[in-house]
Scaffold this motif. Structure first.
Motif, PDB file in Angstrom:
ATOM      1  N   GLY A  85       1.935   1.419  -2.445  1.00 31.79           N
ATOM      2  CA  GLY A  85       1.777   0.248  -3.304  1.00 31.79           C
ATOM      3  C   GLY A  85       2.664  -0.911  -2.904  1.00 31.79           C
ATOM      4  O   GLY A  85       2.699  -1.938  -3.602  1.00 31.79           O
ATOM      5  N   ALA A  86       3.368  -0.789  -1.795  1.00 35.68           N
ATOM      6  CA  ALA A  86       4.238  -1.879  -1.342  1.00 35.68           C
ATOM      7  C   ALA A  86       3.397  -3.089  -0.946  1.00 35.68           C
ATOM      8  O   ALA A  86       2.239  -2.951  -0.541  1.00 35.68           O
ATOM      9  N   PRO A  87       3.953  -4.314  -1.072  1.00 31.54           N
ATOM     10  CA  PRO A  87       3.192  -5.512  -0.717  1.00 31.54           C
ATOM     11  C   PRO A  87       2.656  -5.447   0.705  1.00 31.54           C
ATOM     12  O   PRO A  87       3.359  -5.043   1.642  1.00 31.54           O
ATOM     13  N   GLY A 109       2.449  10.836 -14.150  1.00 32.70           N
ATOM     14  CA  GLY A 109       3.493  11.568 -13.442  1.00 32.70           C
ATOM     15  C   GLY A 109       4.740  10.726 -13.245  1.00 32.70           C
ATOM     16  O   GLY A 109       4.779   9.533 -13.590  1.00 32.70           O
ATOM     17  N   PRO A 110       5.778  11.306 -12.661  1.00 28.91           N
ATOM     18  CA  PRO A 110       7.045  10.569 -12.472  1.00 28.91           C
ATOM     19  C   PRO A 110       6.936   9.443 -11.449  1.00 28.91           C
ATOM     20  O   PRO A 110       7.767   8.532 -11.441  1.00 28.91           O
ATOM     21  N   ASP A 111       5.914   9.506 -10.584  1.00 28.71           N
ATOM     22  CA  ASP A 111       5.767   8.494  -9.530  1.00 28.71           C
ATOM     23  C   ASP A 111       4.569   7.590  -9.804  1.00 28.71           C
ATOM     24  O   ASP A 111       3.976   7.051  -8.878  1.00 28.71           O
ATOM     25  N   GLU A 112       4.201   7.398 -11.073  1.00 32.51           N
ATOM     26  CA  GLU A 112       3.021   6.576 -11.392  1.00 32.51           C
ATOM     27  C   GLU A 112       3.228   5.135 -10.932  1.00 32.51           C
ATOM     28  O   GLU A 112       4.236   4.510 -11.241  1.00 32.51           O
ATOM     29  N   HIS A 113       2.252   4.625 -10.164  1.00 32.27           N
ATOM     30  CA  HIS A 113       2.329   3.241  -9.691  1.00 32.27           C
ATOM     31  C   HIS A 113       0.950   2.792  -9.221  1.00 32.27           C
ATOM     32  O   HIS A 113       0.061   3.607  -8.964  1.00 32.27           O
ATOM     33  N   ASP A 114       0.780   1.477  -9.128  1.00 37.77           N
ATOM     34  CA  ASP A 114      -0.475   0.901  -8.637  1.00 37.77           C
ATOM     35  C   ASP A 114      -0.439   0.791  -7.110  1.00 37.77           C
ATOM     36  O   ASP A 114       0.614   0.652  -6.504  1.00 37.77           O
ATOM     37  N   ALA A 115      -1.627   0.820  -6.531  1.00 39.80           N
ATOM     38  CA  ALA A 115      -1.773   0.568  -5.101  1.00 39.80           C
ATOM     39  C   ALA A 115      -3.108  -0.129  -4.888  1.00 39.80           C
ATOM     40  O   ALA A 115      -3.978  -0.121  -5.765  1.00 39.80           O
ATOM     41  N   VAL A 116      -3.260  -0.737  -3.729  1.00 39.16           N
ATOM     42  CA  VAL A 116      -4.512  -1.404  -3.366  1.00 39.16           C
ATOM     43  C   VAL A 116      -5.192  -0.567  -2.289  1.00 39.16           C
ATOM     44  O   VAL A 116      -4.539  -0.103  -1.351  1.00 39.16           O
ATOM     45  N   ALA A 117      -6.500  -0.379  -2.441  1.00 35.60           N
ATOM     46  CA  ALA A 117      -7.233   0.460  -1.484  1.00 35.60           C
ATOM     47  C   ALA A 117      -8.546  -0.205  -1.116  1.00 35.60           C
ATOM     48  O   ALA A 117      -9.061  -1.077  -1.826  1.00 35.60           O
ATOM     49  N   MET A 118      -9.088   0.229   0.001  1.00 30.88           N
ATOM     50  CA  MET A 118     -10.417  -0.168   0.424  1.00 30.88           C
ATOM     51  C   MET A 118     -11.289   1.082   0.483  1.00 30.88           C
ATOM     52  O   MET A 118     -10.784   2.207   0.526  1.00 30.88           O
ATOM     53  N   ARG A 119     -12.589   0.897   0.492  1.00 31.12           N
ATOM     54  CA  ARG A 119     -13.516   2.014   0.543  1.00 31.12           C
ATOM     55  C   ARG A 119     -13.756   2.431   1.992  1.00 31.12           C
ATOM     56  O   ARG A 119     -13.966   1.589   2.865  1.00 31.12           O
TER      57      ARG A 119
END
Length: 350
Positions: free
Chosen positions: A95-97, A62-72
């Motif tokens: 996905g911001a630091p 999509g137009p906003d494709e980006h990585d992010a960090v997540a927890m379960r």
């Protein structure tokens, strides 16, 4: 006179009913199994896992494709979340630091590639979810190709409903013809690769539009191939010990990498190199299903038939002995029986 006599008889008595208890909304609230619906959750792809933190791809394609960090989320603590999973994510997905999202659900999986620690271990280890192809990488020499290990990969792929592919590297060091003869009866696309002649366009065409998990013995050149297909991957490469003939493990975790080629895009899922592949969790009936023409003949076999050469009243064995199979079916039967033989001895060790 004791000190008790000094007490005023009119002094009021106290018990626990007179003690004022501060209200505790959490403690007094009735417990419920209802959980938030998370209607605002975003669907993401798990790219990798590192010490309890998941790298996820938000808004894929999509137009906003980006990585992010997540927890379960805590309610998923007993549910494995693995590379390739499609998950529902809430919280800060920017996905911001320094931000951390939360995985609250897993979408339905289309496939699961699994292995066990060894053939006696019925506890499965999920390698990757939602892959539809397995690219098995072996070397023609240094280290020597291991037919039995490839058979195990094939069994695991067929059990998971994943299409297998085969790449033979280092063909400038040895002729792989004798090794490849073992797989003549399989519907298996084979690529051969020399040191300075890697068929990247052909392999890229095969993985475009697919999620392909790369597997192989340590030292066969799997990471080198991954780096050639996905230059920005920068996967560490190793060497083969000249004394033991074994490769050194270079990849320590499974990771999904975006492939972009002239024939389209896909996913390369690189896995750590292994020297063994346990099949303790496999259902052998899934192996036969992958040989559709033979499975049709085997419908007349008695219940519990092993389909091995010594199986009594096996319609596949009878068709072979009576010459009712053509040349290609004979080759497929030989491959099927070899794979079933690989699996047949497991029950004796459990």
């Amino acid at each position: 006179m004791s000190w008790l006599d000094d007490l005023d008889d009119d002094e009021p008595e106290f018990d626990e009913a007179d003690v004022r208890v501060r209200p505790n909304p959490k403690a007094n609230r009735p417990r419920t199994k209802r959980r938030p619906a998370h209607d605002d959750a975003r669907v993401a792809r798990v790219l990798g896992v590192d010490r309890g933190r998941y790298t996820v791809l938000i808004d894929e394609d999509g137009p906003d494709e980006h990585d992010a960090v997540a927890m379960r989320a805590r309610e998923l603590r007993k549910t494995p979340v693995v590379t390739g999973d499609r998950v529902r994510v809430v919280g800060d997905t920017s996905g911001a630091p320094g931000t951390l999202a939360r995985i609250v659900g897993i979408e339905r999986r289309t496939s699961l590639l699994r292995r066990s620690a060894d053939d006696t271990d019925l506890v499965e280890r999920i390698i990757v979810a939602n892959a539809d192809q397995m690219l098995i990488v072996v070397a023609a020499a240094d280290p020597e190709p291991r037919t039995r290990l490839v058979d195990r990969y094939l069994v695991a792929a067929l059990d998971a409903g994943i299409r297998p592919l085969l790449v033979v590297t280092k063909t400038d060091l040895a002729d792989p013809a004798a090794f490849l003869h073992h797989f003549d009866g399989l519907d298996l696309e084979v690529f051969t690769s020399a040191h300075n002649d890697m068929p990247l366009e052909r392999i890229g065409g095969a993985i475009a539009g697919h999620a392909t998990v790369f597997v192989g013995h340590s030292g066969v050149g799997k990471s080198t191939l991954v780096n050639a297909l996905v230059p920005e991957a920068r996967r560490a490469t190793g060497h083969v010990n000249v004394v033991t003939g074994r490769g050194r493990h270079t990849s320590s975790s499974t990771v999904s990498l975006r492939y972009v080629g002239p024939r389209g895009r896909g996913w390369v899922i690189d896995t750590p190199g292994v020297r063994s592949f346990g099949l303790g969790h496999i259902d052998p009936t899934n192996i036969l299903r992958s040989f559709t023409d033979l499975a049709e003949i085997a419908k007349e076999c008695p219940r519990g038939c092993t389909h091995l050469p010594d199986a009594p009243d096996c319609t596949l064995v009878e068709a072979h002995e009576e010459g009712r199979l053509d040349v290609s079916a004979e080759a497929r039967l030989d491959s099927l029986q070899r794979l079933l033989t690989t699996f047949a001895g497991l029950d004796e060790h459990r």
